[in-house]
Scaffold this motif. Structure first.
Motif: not given
Length: 518
Positions: A199-221
Motif C-alpha cells: 500500500n505504497q506510492w511508486t514515488e516511495v520506491a523512486l525516492r529510495n533509489i534517488l536518495t541512495s544514488g543508485k540511479v541518476s535522473l535528469r529534470p525535464v522542464d
C-alpha cells in the motif's frame, strides 16, 4: 513514426474518491476534460511521441477501461486488471507490469494527468533517457516536488520538499532506461515481497533509489506545456478551461448570445465577472444579445435590472421566449387568448395587439407565472378540455435558478396541466427552439457558425446551440453541475465555472487581481 521497442505504462486503478459522485460508476481516467477522456488525451500524446505499446493497469471500473481501449487502434494497448485495487496503491499496480517492463526502457504516467499532446514529444526530444518531467518553479503543496543537485541530477522526490530547495512540481511523467527500470523494480520487489507492504506510492520506491544514488535522473522542464493533475473538482474546472477547444479571443465570432438566469445573475445577485465580460464585448465591438426563457417579465424589466448591475443593454439586445410566442400568435391570426402568466407577460401580449380574455379565447398560452392562482389553473384546465383548443407555452424550463437554490418554473406548471388534462403544449417556444435567435441572426446577416452561445443549461442553452449550429460554452454558475456534462450527447465547446473564469481565459484581465469567487 513509432518505435516498436518503445513502451509506456499508465497507472489508473484508483477510485478517485475526491471526484465522487462523478467517479462512482466511472474510471477516473475516463473522466472527460473538455469533452475528451483523460486517458484518450494521454494515449494521443503517446502516439504522437512514437510510443508503440502501452500497458494500462486498471482497477475501479476496469471493464469500462478495457472497452474504451478497444476503440483505440494506435498505440497497441494491453489492460491489466488490478483486482486488489482497494487494498493496494499504485506501486503494486506497477509491480503487476514487472514481467513486461523490468529491464526495459519505458515511460510511466499516472492516469489522472491531462496533458497536451506535445508534452511527451518535447520530453523525449530532451536528449535524456532517464528523466522526470516537472514544471520548474511551481511549488504545489499537494504534489510531488523534485530536488536537483548542482550537477543537474535529481536527488529527491517528495511532497514535503521545501520551496527553497525545490526545482519544481513533478507532472507524474517519468522515463526509465533499461538499467534504471531494473533498479526500480528491484526496489519495488523489496517493498512488496520483502517488507510485505503493498500500500505504497511508486514515488516511495523512486525516492529510495534517488536518495541512495543508485540511479541518476535528469529534470525535464515542461516548458509551458499544458498539464493538470485532476484530483478534485477544482482541478477538473482548471483542466476544462485549459484544454478547451474554444477560441477564447472571441475573434472568430460575430455574435455572442448570453443567457441571463444562472449566467449573468442568480435572482438579484450578479455573478462575478459578468459586468466586466460585457464591458469587454463593448470595448471589442462584438455584437451580443441577452437571451432568457423567463417570460415572467418584459424587456424593460430586464434592461433596468441589468442597468442596476452596471450592465448596459438596449431593448433590441434582449431576446425573450415571449417574442417567439407573440410572433407565432400573430402569424396564426390569434388575437384573443387566455393567458396563464404575470401582469408583465399579459402587458407584453397587449403591446402587440393580443387581448387576454376568459370568454372567446382562441388559445391558451402559458408563461412563467410567479403570480399563479388556483382560479387561473381551473379556467385553463377547463379550456384545454375543449376540442381543438390550441395550447402554447413560452418555454420549457423546469426550474428557475436563484441565490437560494432552484425554484419551480414553467415546466412544473406544464406537468401539472398534463396530470389534470392529459395535454402537453402543442408548441413550446424559447430555448432550445432555434427560432428564438433566428430573427437576430437574419437581421445582421450572421451565420450560426459565427455565433457563440453562453449558458448554464444543457437541455435549453446547449440544445439550442446544437440545433442551431452554434458553439456552446457551458457555465457552472447556474443549474448544470459538472457530473451532468459527462452524460450529454453533445459536449460543450467549453466548460467554465462562470463568466468570471471565461473572462480570465478570454481576456487576460486577471493580472493578479481578483475578479471574485466565481
Amino acid at each position: 513514426m513509432q518505435d516498436e521497442n518503445s513502451l509506456a505504462v499508465i497507472l489508473a486503478a484508483g477510485v478517485g474518491s475526491r471526484l465522487l459522485p462523478l467517479t462512482e460508476s466511472r474510471a477516473k481516467c475516463l473522466v472527460s476534460v473538455a469533452g475528451i477522456p483523460i486517458l484518450g488525451r494521454q494515449l494521443a500524446a503517446l502516439k504522437k511521441a512514437g510510443i508503440a505499446e502501452v500497458t494500462i493497469v486498471a482497477g475501479h471500473c476496469a471493464q469500462d477501461v478495457i472497452e474504451y481501449c478497444r476503440t483505440i487502434s494506435e498505440p497497441r494497448v494491453t489492460v491489466i486488471d488490478n483486482v486488489e485495487f482497494r487494498e493496494t496503491n499504485n506501486m503494486y499496480s506497477l509491480y503487476l507490469t514487472r514481467e513486461k517492463m523490468e529491464g526495459r526502457h519505458f515511460l510511466l504516467l499516472n492516469g489522472d494527468v491531462a496533458i497536451r499532446d506535445d508534452v511527451i514529444v518535447n520530453a523525449r526530444s530532451s536528449g535524456h533517457t532517464d528523466f522526470i518531467v516537472a514544471e520548474k518553479g511551481n511549488h504545489n503543496l499537494e504534489s510531488m516536488k523534485i530536488q536537483v543537485d548542482q550537477d543537474g541530477f535529481i536527488r529527491d522526490i517528495s511532497k514535503c520538499l521545501k520551496e527553497e530547495v525545490s526545482y519544481g512540481t513533478s507532472i507524474d511523467l517519468y522515463s526509465f532506461s533499461a538499467q534504471s527500470s531494473t533498479i526500480l523494480f528491484a526496489e519495488i520487489r523489496n517493498i512488496i515481497e520483502g517488507v510485505k507492504d503493498r500500500n505504497q506510492w511508486t514515488e516511495v520506491a523512486l525516492r529510495n533509489i534517488l536518495t541512495s544514488g543508485k540511479v541518476s535522473l535528469r529534470p525535464v522542464d515542461v516548458d509551458g506545456g499544458a498539464w493538470v493533475e485532476v484530483d478534485n473538482f477544482e482541478d477538473l474546472a482548471e483542466a476544462d478551461e485549459k484544454f478547451s477547444a474554444l477560441d477564447y479571443s472571441l475573434e472568430s465570432y460575430r455574435a455572442i448570445f448570453i443567457d441571463l438566469d444562472g449566467t449573468v445573475y442568480l435572482g438579484n445577485t450578479p455573478i462575478p465577472g459578468a459586468k466586466e465580460f460585457v464591458s469587454y464585448l463593448h470595448e471589442k465591438d462584438i455584437r451580443h444579445f441577452f437571451i432568457s426563457n423567463n417570460s415572467s417579465h418584459g424587456k424593460d424589466h430586464y434592461r433596468t435590472k441589468l442597468q442596476h448591475m452596471g450592465i448596459s443593454a438596449v431593448a433590441d439586445e434582449i431576446i425573450l421566449s415571449t417574442d417567439s410566442l407573440i410572433t407565432n400568435l400573430l402569424t396564426q391570426n390569434i388575437r384573443k387568448v387566455f393567458a396563464v402568466g404575470t401582469r408583465d407577460f399579459v402587458n407584453e401580449l397587449h403591446s402587440k395587439g393580443i387581448e387576454c380574455v376568459e370568454e372567446g379565447a382562441q388559445a391558451v398560452v402559458l408563461g412563467y407565472d410567479t403570480e399563479l392562482t388556483y382560479e387561473k389553473l381551473k379556467i385553463a384546465c377547463l379550456l384545454l378540455q375543449q376540442p381543438g383548443m390550441p395550447y402554447l407555452a413560452s418555454h420549457c424550463d423546469i426550474v428557475c435558478p436563484t441565490e437560494k437554490g432552484p425554484i419551480p418554473d414553467i415546466g412544473c406548471i406544464i406537468a401539472l396541466f398534463e396530470a389534470a388534462t392529459g395535454r402537453r403544449p402543442d408548441v413550446v417556444f424559447g430555448k432550445p427552439d432555434p427560432s428564438v435567435i433566428k430573427d437576430a441572426l437574419e437581421r445582421y446577416g450572421i451565420t450560426p457558425e459565427e455565433t457563440l452561445l453562453i449558458g448554464d443549461r444543457v437541455y435549453t442553452d446547449g440544445l439550442l446551440a446544437h440545433r442551431s449550429g452554434c458553439d456552446f460554452a457551458c457555465v457552472l454558475s447556474g443549474e448544470t453541475d459538472r457530473p451532468t456534462l459527462e452524460t450529454v450527447a453533445q459536449p460543450p465547446k467549453a466548460i467554465l465555472k462562470s463568466l468570471n473564469s471565461f473572462l480570465r481565459e478570454s481576456c487576460g484581465l486577471s493580472n493578479g487581481k481578483a475578479l471574485g469567487n466565481g
